[in-house]
Design an enzyme around this catalytic site. Structure first.
Site, PDB file in Angstrom:
ATOM      1  CD  GLU A 100     -12.249  14.736  23.186  1.00 59.35           C
ATOM      2  OE1 GLU A 100     -13.229  14.233  22.602  1.00 59.35           O
ATOM      3  OE2 GLU A 100     -12.369  15.605  24.073  1.00 59.35           O
TER       4      GLU A 100
ATOM      5  CB  THR B 288      -9.659  20.250  27.401  1.00 55.60           C
ATOM      6  OG1 THR B 288     -10.014  18.907  27.762  1.00 55.60           O
ATOM      7  CG2 THR B 288     -10.066  21.155  28.555  1.00 55.60           C
TER       8      THR B 288
ATOM      9  NE  ARG C  68     -10.499  17.401  31.204  1.00 54.33           N
ATOM     10  CZ  ARG C  68     -11.467  16.746  31.811  1.00 54.33           C
ATOM     11  NH1 ARG C  68     -11.368  16.464  33.087  1.00 54.33           N
ATOM     12  NH2 ARG C  68     -12.509  16.357  31.130  1.00 54.33           N
TER      13      ARG C  68
ATOM     14  CE  LYS D 219     -17.305  17.700  24.787  1.00 58.52           C
ATOM     15  NZ  LYS D 219     -15.952  17.289  25.184  1.00 58.52           N
TER      16      LYS D 219
HETATM   17  O1  ELE Z   1     -12.314  17.897  28.809  1.00 53.22           O
HETATM   18  C1  ELE Z   1     -13.158  18.240  27.996  1.00 53.22           C
HETATM   19  O2  ELE Z   1     -12.896  18.861  26.979  1.00 53.22           O
HETATM   20  C2  ELE Z   1     -14.569  17.944  28.196  1.00 53.22           C
HETATM   21  O3  ELE Z   1     -15.360  18.429  27.489  1.00 53.22           O
HETATM   22  C3  ELE Z   1     -14.994  17.071  29.243  1.00 53.22           C
HETATM   23  C4  ELE Z   1     -15.084  15.638  28.759  1.00 53.22           C
HETATM   24  O4  ELE Z   1     -15.805  15.522  27.593  1.00 53.22           O
HETATM   25  C5  ELE Z   1     -15.709  14.868  29.816  1.00 53.22           C
HETATM   26  O5  ELE Z   1     -14.936  14.979  30.986  1.00 53.22           O
HETATM   27  C6  ELE Z   1     -15.888  13.410  29.525  1.00 53.22           C
HETATM   28  O6  ELE Z   1     -16.943  13.091  30.324  1.00 53.22           O
HETATM   29  P1  ELE Z   1     -17.060  11.816  31.231  1.00 53.22           P
HETATM   30  O7  ELE Z   1     -17.179  10.657  30.290  1.00 53.22           O
HETATM   31  O8  ELE Z   1     -18.317  12.090  31.999  1.00 53.22           O
HETATM   32  O9  ELE Z   1     -15.825  11.755  32.082  1.00 53.22           O
END
Ligand code: ELE
Length: 209
Positions: free
Chosen positions: A42, A70, A46, A130
């Site tokens: 994925e 995102t 960003r 999700k």
């Molecule tokens: O960017 C997106 O669409 C999100 O939904 C956020 C991500 O799923 C998280 O940033 C992953 O989470 P971490 O593993 O805690 O870094």
């Protein structure tokens, strides 16, 4: 729409959630993840480079299933599809986003964090969701609580998942896979530390049941 998403998520087990600043990192990064045994990737929208990264992986590494994360609105969704994304992930869901997904052919994994959000999505045909932000929204106890009344819904928890808690999530009957950035953090990607990403990916791949 969610046609074929079950196949992708069941194969995945663990989905790396990627933040990539440079298109030139796309192929070495994806190769490092594939070598570690993770083939559902994925790429979050960003960064400016994200769509170029998806294009490169989709074009040159057909053994990878590459999607975007995102995805916040219809524009994000359409640009992802044009770049070659084979699935789409959103931290939440809006009417506009769901309408755009219904108009297309690429499956969407929309996000939910409460019973009402999960119910609304299920009503609209989204059995796979999700669960975001997983740890902050109640973690494993929350998912166990949702499993009773919402027995049909399957979640991909993301947000705060780590090697320490991933196995607890994957052991739940209503969890199909987990997502996380720990095996390919933006720091490791910026450092081009492909060997460490492969090592952490191998560890993550052993979590798949
Ligand atoms: O960017 C997106 O669409 C999100 O939904 C956020 C991500 O799923 C998280 O940033 C992953 O989470 P971490 O593993 O805690 O870094």
């Amino acid at each position: 729409m969610q046609k074929n998403i079950a196949d992708i998520l069941q194969v995945a087990g663990v989905v790396p959630v990627l933040v990539v600043d440079q298109v030139e990192d796309a192929l070495p990064l994806a190769t490092a993840l594939l070598e570690g045994g993770l083939n559902v990737l994925e790429v979050t929208l960003r960064t400016e480079a994200a769509l170029g990264v998806v294009e490169q992986i989709a074009k040159h590494l057909p053994e990878a299933h590459v999607g975007t994360g995102t995805v916040l609105n219809g524009d994000d969704l359409r640009r992802s599809v044009d770049a070659g994304a084979s699935f789409l992930v959103s931290p939440g869901a809006t009417e506009q986003l769901l309408a755009a997904a219904d108009a297309g052919e690429v499956p969407l994994l929309p996000g939910a964090a409460t019973a009402s959000e999960a119910m609304r999505l299920y009503e609209q045909g989204y059995r796979y969701q999700k669960f975001f932000p997983a740890q902050a929204a109640g973690g494993v106890p929350m998912l166990k609580s949702l499993a009773g009344p919402l027995a049909e819904v399957r979640f991909c928890p993301t947000g705060g998942i780590s090697p320490d808690n991933a196995a607890d999530y994957l052991a739940l009957n209503n969890v199909v896979c987990v997502g996380g950035s720990w095996m390919a953090s933006s720091t490791l990607v910026r450092e081009k530390n492909w060997a460490e990403i492969t090592r952490l990916s191998k560890q993550a791949a052993t979590l798949k049941s």
